[in-house]
Design a protein around this motif. Sequence first.
Motif, PDB file in Angstrom:
ATOM      1  N   VAL A  95      30.134   6.322   1.284  1.00 29.77           N
ATOM      2  CA  VAL A  95      31.537   6.537   1.652  1.00 29.77           C
ATOM      3  C   VAL A  95      32.416   5.677   0.767  1.00 29.77           C
ATOM      4  CG1 VAL A  95      31.026   7.077   4.071  1.00 29.77           C
ATOM      5  CG2 VAL A  95      31.531   4.712   3.417  1.00 29.77           C
ATOM      6  N   ASN A  96      33.648   6.125   0.563  1.00 27.29           N
ATOM      7  CA  ASN A  96      34.657   5.278  -0.054  1.00 27.29           C
ATOM      8  C   ASN A  96      35.103   4.277   1.008  1.00 27.29           C
ATOM      9  OD1 ASN A  96      37.634   4.548  -0.475  1.00 27.29           O
ATOM     10  ND2 ASN A  96      37.103   5.433  -2.463  1.00 27.29           N
ATOM     11  N   ILE A 109      37.826   2.692   6.094  1.00 26.13           N
ATOM     12  CA  ILE A 109      38.703   1.797   6.865  1.00 26.13           C
ATOM     13  C   ILE A 109      39.922   2.561   7.373  1.00 26.13           C
ATOM     14  CG2 ILE A 109      40.208  -0.228   6.709  1.00 26.13           C
ATOM     15  CD1 ILE A 109      38.187  -1.354   4.646  1.00 26.13           C
ATOM     16  N   ASP A 110      40.510   3.396   6.520  1.00 21.65           N
ATOM     17  CA  ASP A 110      41.672   4.192   6.926  1.00 21.65           C
ATOM     18  C   ASP A 110      41.325   5.109   8.101  1.00 21.65           C
ATOM     19  OD1 ASP A 110      43.199   3.031   4.952  1.00 21.65           O
ATOM     20  OD2 ASP A 110      42.991   4.701   3.540  1.00 21.65           O
ATOM     21  N   ALA A 111      40.136   5.709   8.050  1.00 21.78           N
ATOM     22  CA  ALA A 111      39.709   6.605   9.127  1.00 21.78           C
ATOM     23  C   ALA A 111      39.574   5.838  10.439  1.00 21.78           C
ATOM     24  CB  ALA A 111      38.389   7.271   8.767  1.00 21.78           C
ATOM     25  N   PHE A 112      38.983   4.653  10.372  1.00 18.37           N
ATOM     26  CA  PHE A 112      38.865   3.845  11.589  1.00 18.37           C
ATOM     27  C   PHE A 112      40.243   3.501  12.147  1.00 18.37           C
ATOM     28  CE2 PHE A 112      39.238  -0.383  13.417  1.00 18.37           C
ATOM     29  CZ  PHE A 112      38.482  -0.219  14.575  1.00 18.37           C
ATOM     30  N   ASN A 113      41.168   3.114  11.280  1.00 19.06           N
ATOM     31  CA  ASN A 113      42.504   2.742  11.745  1.00 19.06           C
ATOM     32  C   ASN A 113      43.225   3.911  12.395  1.00 19.06           C
ATOM     33  OD1 ASN A 113      42.337   0.043  10.965  1.00 19.06           O
ATOM     34  ND2 ASN A 113      43.045   0.460   8.892  1.00 19.06           N
ATOM     35  N   GLY A 143      32.767  14.574   5.918  1.00 20.95           N
ATOM     36  CA  GLY A 143      31.513  14.576   6.655  1.00 20.95           C
ATOM     37  C   GLY A 143      30.796  13.241   6.654  1.00 20.95           C
ATOM     38  N   ASN A 144      30.737  12.559   5.513  1.00 23.60           N
ATOM     39  CA  ASN A 144      30.052  11.271   5.442  1.00 23.60           C
ATOM     40  C   ASN A 144      30.765  10.200   6.258  1.00 23.60           C
ATOM     41  OD1 ASN A 144      28.200  12.459   3.786  1.00 23.60           O
ATOM     42  ND2 ASN A 144      28.641  11.216   1.980  1.00 23.60           N
ATOM     43  N   ILE A 145      32.075  10.241   6.249  1.00 26.26           N
ATOM     44  CA  ILE A 145      32.844   9.282   7.045  1.00 26.26           C
ATOM     45  C   ILE A 145      32.659   9.569   8.530  1.00 26.26           C
ATOM     46  CG2 ILE A 145      35.205   8.649   7.698  1.00 26.26           C
ATOM     47  CD1 ILE A 145      35.917   8.619   4.754  1.00 26.26           C
ATOM     48  N   GLU A 146      32.678  10.837   8.897  1.00 29.18           N
ATOM     49  CA  GLU A 146      32.455  11.201  10.296  1.00 29.18           C
ATOM     50  C   GLU A 146      31.087  10.705  10.770  1.00 29.18           C
ATOM     51  OE1 GLU A 146      32.241  15.202  13.140  1.00 29.18           O
ATOM     52  OE2 GLU A 146      31.949  15.342  10.968  1.00 29.18           O
ATOM     53  N   MET A 147      30.052  10.941   9.951  1.00 29.23           N
ATOM     54  CA  MET A 147      28.702  10.498  10.309  1.00 29.23           C
ATOM     55  C   MET A 147      28.637   8.973  10.435  1.00 29.23           C
ATOM     56  SD  MET A 147      26.271  12.897  10.609  1.00 29.23           S
ATOM     57  CE  MET A 147      24.729  12.269   9.948  1.00 29.23           C
ATOM     58  N   SER A 148      29.297   8.274   9.525  1.00 30.63           N
ATOM     59  CA  SER A 148      29.272   6.814   9.551  1.00 30.63           C
ATOM     60  C   SER A 148      29.997   6.273  10.782  1.00 30.63           C
ATOM     61  CB  SER A 148      29.899   6.265   8.264  1.00 30.63           C
ATOM     62  OG  SER A 148      29.198   6.731   7.126  1.00 30.63           O
ATOM     63  N   LEU A 149      31.088   6.923  11.173  1.00 31.05           N
ATOM     64  CA  LEU A 149      31.799   6.526  12.386  1.00 31.05           C
ATOM     65  C   LEU A 149      30.972   6.838  13.630  1.00 31.05           C
ATOM     66  CD1 LEU A 149      35.364   7.732  11.371  1.00 31.05           C
ATOM     67  CD2 LEU A 149      34.701   5.355  11.789  1.00 31.05           C
ATOM     68  N   LEU A 150      30.240   7.936  13.586  1.00 34.67           N
ATOM     69  CA  LEU A 150      29.359   8.272  14.710  1.00 34.67           C
ATOM     70  C   LEU A 150      28.223   7.260  14.841  1.00 34.67           C
ATOM     71  CD1 LEU A 150      29.097  12.170  14.519  1.00 34.67           C
ATOM     72  CD2 LEU A 150      30.091  10.824  16.380  1.00 34.67           C
ATOM     73  N   LEU A 151      27.831   6.649  13.720  1.00 35.77           N
ATOM     74  CA  LEU A 151      26.826   5.594  13.788  1.00 35.77           C
ATOM     75  C   LEU A 151      27.370   4.399  14.562  1.00 35.77           C
ATOM     76  CD1 LEU A 151      23.991   4.730  12.889  1.00 35.77           C
ATOM     77  CD2 LEU A 151      25.017   3.791  10.810  1.00 35.77           C
ATOM     78  N   ALA A 152      28.625   4.064  14.317  1.00 38.87           N
ATOM     79  CA  ALA A 152      29.265   2.995  15.095  1.00 38.87           C
ATOM     80  C   ALA A 152      29.402   3.409  16.562  1.00 38.87           C
ATOM     81  CB  ALA A 152      30.636   2.666  14.494  1.00 38.87           C
ATOM     82  N   PHE A 153      29.682   4.686  16.791  1.00 37.78           N
ATOM     83  CA  PHE A 153      29.795   5.213  18.152  1.00 37.78           C
ATOM     84  C   PHE A 153      28.457   5.129  18.879  1.00 37.78           C
ATOM     85  CE2 PHE A 153      29.408   8.967  20.985  1.00 37.78           C
ATOM     86  CZ  PHE A 153      30.418   8.672  21.895  1.00 37.78           C
ATOM     87  N   PHE A 181      31.923  -0.893  14.111  1.00 33.05           N
ATOM     88  CA  PHE A 181      32.449  -0.371  12.847  1.00 33.05           C
ATOM     89  C   PHE A 181      32.383  -1.427  11.751  1.00 33.05           C
ATOM     90  CE2 PHE A 181      36.176  -0.615  10.084  1.00 33.05           C
ATOM     91  CZ  PHE A 181      35.968   0.503   9.293  1.00 33.05           C
ATOM     92  N   LYS A 182      32.774  -2.646  12.061  1.00 34.07           N
ATOM     93  CA  LYS A 182      32.754  -3.721  11.063  1.00 34.07           C
ATOM     94  C   LYS A 182      31.338  -3.987  10.567  1.00 34.07           C
ATOM     95  CE  LYS A 182      36.962  -6.052  12.681  1.00 34.07           C
ATOM     96  NZ  LYS A 182      37.514  -7.261  13.340  1.00 34.07           N
TER      97      LYS A 182
END
Length: 572
Positions: free
Chosen positions: A276-277, A282-286, A352-362, A409-410
């Motif tokens: 991910v970029n 970070i922008d997506a999380f915010n 998609g990669n950002i969504e998956m990475s956020l779901l990992l935090a979820f 997330f962090k």
Amino acid sequence: MSEKITSKNLWGKLNLSSLDQHPEFKEDSVREVVIAPLLKALQYKEENINRSKTLVNPFLKVGTKKIPIHQYPDYCFNVDGYFAWVLDAKSPKESVTDSENLGQVYSYAAHPEIKSTYFALCNGKDFSLYRTQAQANDLPLLNFSLSEIEHYWEKLSMFLSLNSFQAGKIFTYETTTATAKPEGFDYSTRPLLEEIPVRKQAAKRHFGCNAYFTRQSWDIVNEYIKNFSKPNDLVLDCFGGSGVTAIEALMLDRKAIHIDLNPLSEFIVTSLASPVNQNEFIDAFNRIKKDYEKEEPITKEEIKKALKKYFSPKGFKLPKGSDVETIEDLFTDKQLAQLALLKYLIHKEKNGNIEMSLLLAFYNTISIINKTFHETPKGGGNHFGYYYRYRIAPRPADRDTLKTFEGKFKRILEGKKEMSSKINNQTFKNLTIKKGTATNLKWLQKESVDYIYTDPPYGKKIPYLDLSIIWNTWLDLKVTEQDYMQEAIEGGEHNKTKKDYNKLISESIKEMYRVLKYDRWMSFVFAHKDPEFWHLIIETAEDCGFEYKGAVPQKNGQSSFKKRQNPFTVLS
């Protein structure tokens, strides 16, 4: 230097991988003990080395007043009257790919008095090399563990040896990983490793990035991969779990295959390794945080409304022995509503990669926001995974959902940063992730794998699929009846017998033998205390054609068995 370049020849018996465990081994030790022999091997003499050159930054001003800022690069290498490259030493606890460290050394290389072609960092354990005029997102030209220098020496010498900077030399800049396989690395005579200390919390790419069961300590896996394989080799783990083997293989410039029957395992490794970029992440999380704070259901009426509006799993039956019958009873209504909102917001992300990475935090958040989780005296907490059953805590912890998600997330962000130089858009193709069984590897060709490191289920200790229901249902991951039939455990909701378990393990070993190349190694990790199991392993291995040479017991309970031509190791 006529002698063959190896870690042993350069640094003797010094254990480079564990330097960060020695508080007295600091930056000055790195310069004297590690870098000095390296520079000698690269043919540099004293007249070529400018140590701690003073650089004055002429551009820094406060108002109209110039503020003299002095910089002191550790090494500037003078070749034929110009600076060819700069090198900065770091302590073993610092990263050679950390953005702040890179920025510091880049400022030396780009300084008007230097303007070098390359800049490099060395912390005694690792070495990284960059082009000074590279683009912002360019990867390092080299980034490797010094304990594996024999595999990278050809490229390191091509870039940095004194002779490579001679006048008239034609420079070739490459960004591919060094895969030289020097003479002398004999697969069949690899040494058995001594005791390796467990350092699970030392790697951000694993610790805190997932809540899976019985994760192998990354440093042990890392050392075994380095010992039994070479860069660009193919490493297989067919009981992949949380993906430590696959991730460490990529971090060491190998290719990797990760297989596991549990769809959660496939999700974890895909989410963790997907590039991910970091700024976009970070922008997506915010965005999610801002929207969540606007809609967070807190009152009874808000919670009731959210439960109707957003999806949360309902009706899924839990295994026998659970304190409650269905999945929704593991949560308060408030927890269900807040988790459902959080998941809804994550799914709105288009990348998609950002969504998956956020779901990992979820997924990691779910482990905390439920009624099985309780506080512990030292400030941490335990949940159902600690007890290996869905046990409602006598005093469930009431942690804040958003703060928990932010903390997770962090952790994921730090893990992504740590992996980015090795696992990125260019190298992600070297990872194959499959949901499947170790008993059927037909899609892999015979003798196509260079090394196997795997950690199978421990008999009746952990019913993985049963205990993953809480995660799989939230993440919409499907588990079939066939998956349960193929799961190598004893007991569980499907009452698997020891005979079932032994049969599946035996079939797995046969398949691993088939796909392993001639004269290669397999490391079998196990904590099973039943002597019948060990007899099963030995008999199955012998039936396949493995020949044992002996066992080397280790202090931390690991044992290794080596075969004469197709070595086979077992770690207990």
